[in-house]
Design a protein around this motif. Structure first.
Motif, PDB file in Angstrom:
ATOM      1  N   ILE A  52      -4.094 -55.754 -25.395  1.00  0.00           N
ATOM      2  CA  ILE A  52      -4.700 -57.067 -25.125  1.00  0.00           C
ATOM      3  C   ILE A  52      -3.684 -58.183 -25.333  1.00  0.00           C
ATOM      4  N   ALA A  53      -2.900 -58.078 -26.413  1.00  0.00           N
ATOM      5  CA  ALA A  53      -1.882 -59.095 -26.696  1.00  0.00           C
ATOM      6  C   ALA A  53      -0.818 -59.140 -25.602  1.00  0.00           C
ATOM      7  N   LEU A  54      -0.442 -57.966 -25.090  1.00  0.00           N
ATOM      8  CA  LEU A  54       0.595 -57.887 -24.068  1.00  0.00           C
ATOM      9  C   LEU A  54       0.126 -58.387 -22.712  1.00  0.00           C
ATOM     10  N   TYR A  55      -1.011 -57.863 -22.273  1.00  0.00           N
ATOM     11  CA  TYR A  55      -1.435 -58.089 -20.889  1.00  0.00           C
ATOM     12  C   TYR A  55      -2.416 -59.243 -20.713  1.00  0.00           C
ATOM     13  N   GLN A  56      -3.176 -59.554 -21.770  1.00  0.00           N
ATOM     14  CA  GLN A  56      -4.134 -60.646 -21.653  1.00  0.00           C
ATOM     15  C   GLN A  56      -3.537 -61.967 -22.119  1.00  0.00           C
ATOM     16  N   PHE A  57      -2.843 -61.929 -23.268  1.00  0.00           N
ATOM     17  CA  PHE A  57      -2.310 -63.164 -23.841  1.00  0.00           C
ATOM     18  C   PHE A  57      -0.797 -63.306 -23.650  1.00  0.00           C
ATOM     19  N   LYS A  58      -0.176 -62.289 -23.021  1.00  0.00           N
ATOM     20  CA  LYS A  58       1.263 -62.344 -22.695  1.00  0.00           C
ATOM     21  C   LYS A  58       2.138 -62.573 -23.932  1.00  0.00           C
ATOM     22  N   VAL A  59       1.760 -61.980 -25.045  1.00  0.00           N
ATOM     23  CA  VAL A  59       2.549 -62.114 -26.281  1.00  0.00           C
ATOM     24  C   VAL A  59       3.808 -61.264 -26.149  1.00  0.00           C
ATOM     25  N   GLN A  60       4.951 -61.856 -26.420  1.00  0.00           N
ATOM     26  CA  GLN A  60       6.225 -61.155 -26.265  1.00  0.00           C
ATOM     27  C   GLN A  60       6.643 -60.412 -27.534  1.00  0.00           C
ATOM     28  N   ASP A  61       6.419 -61.028 -28.688  1.00  0.00           N
ATOM     29  CA  ASP A  61       6.833 -60.433 -29.960  1.00  0.00           C
ATOM     30  C   ASP A  61       5.607 -59.884 -30.691  1.00  0.00           C
ATOM     31  N   LEU A  62       5.532 -58.564 -30.776  1.00  0.00           N
ATOM     32  CA  LEU A  62       4.395 -57.908 -31.423  1.00  0.00           C
ATOM     33  C   LEU A  62       4.770 -57.301 -32.776  1.00  0.00           C
ATOM     34  N   SER A  63       5.889 -57.723 -33.321  1.00  0.00           N
ATOM     35  CA  SER A  63       6.354 -57.139 -34.583  1.00  0.00           C
ATOM     36  C   SER A  63       5.384 -57.399 -35.726  1.00  0.00           C
ATOM     37  N   PHE A  64       4.598 -58.485 -35.631  1.00  0.00           N
ATOM     38  CA  PHE A  64       3.658 -58.802 -36.707  1.00  0.00           C
ATOM     39  C   PHE A  64       2.554 -57.753 -36.820  1.00  0.00           C
ATOM     40  N   ILE A  65       2.273 -57.031 -35.738  1.00  0.00           N
ATOM     41  CA  ILE A  65       1.233 -55.999 -35.762  1.00  0.00           C
ATOM     42  C   ILE A  65       1.738 -54.733 -36.452  1.00  0.00           C
TER      43      ILE A  65
END
Length: 202
Positions: A52-65
């Protein structure tokens, strides 16, 4: 779609199937065995949040997850094997403290190192459970196959991590091959759990 993306798609599909079967057959699980379902549901939720973060909200940095993933994975599997091995309740203390520390974003230890430490702890627990099951033939453990693949997957994941660390000259394609191998191993883990879930009876 290249082979790397195909492997990821297969891996995610098996995770969804595994979570669905676990929920559908939840009533067949004993109290300790229910932690396998919690573990799979947790992985499913983490994967869903990432997508969801990648494709819906276009979040580039997911290291926090990542730290939530490592911490939750260690906590769930730690509780599972402590209960399964009938270890003292005092063992919950170091697992909870370690999971809590991994949840904190510190500069002293990287996410990758946290993952390796977490994997090593899981390997020790899973290995102990397998030894117990092998030594005691009277134990009718319905999850021995799943425990075997948990041990194998986490052990080989540590090996692949050190392989990448020791060979920094790897290009993007070589790294994709190695992580593709990791995802294939993960798919076999999901398949073993699916098979175990499907065989469960009251």
């Amino acid at each position: 779609m290249d082979i790397y993306q195909t492997i990821i798609y297969l891996n995610n599909s098996l995770l969804v199937i595994c979570a669905f079967i676990g929920l559908f057959k939840y009533k067949y699980f004993k109290n300790t065995e229910k932690w396998y379902v919690y573990y799979i549901i947790f992985l499913f939720l983490i994967e869903a949040i990432v997508k969801i973060a990648l494709y819906q909200f276009k979040v580039q940095d997911l290291s926090f997850i990542f730290r939530y993933f490592v911490s939750g994975e260690l906590l769930l599997l730690g509780i599972l094997f402590i209960r399964k091995l009938r270890m003292s309740y005092y063992w919950y203390i170091p697992i909870i403290l370690m999971a809590g520390y991994f949840l904190i974003d510190t500069n002293g230890i990287t996410n990758e190192v946290k993952k390796v430490i977490s994997n090593i702890v899981v390997i020790c627990f899973a290995g102990s459970a397998l030894l117990m099951e092998i030594k005691n033939s009277k134990i009718n453990d319905r999850f021995m196959l799943a425990d075997s693949f948990i041990f194998l997957y986490y052990a080989l994941s540590v090996f692949l991590f050190f392989l990448l660390r020791q060979l920094p000259a790897f290009g993007q394609e070589e790294a994709k091959i190695i992580w593709g191998m990791n995802n294939i191993l993960c798919s076999f883990l999901y398949l073993s759990i699916i098979y175990t879930f499907l065989k469960l009876k009251k």
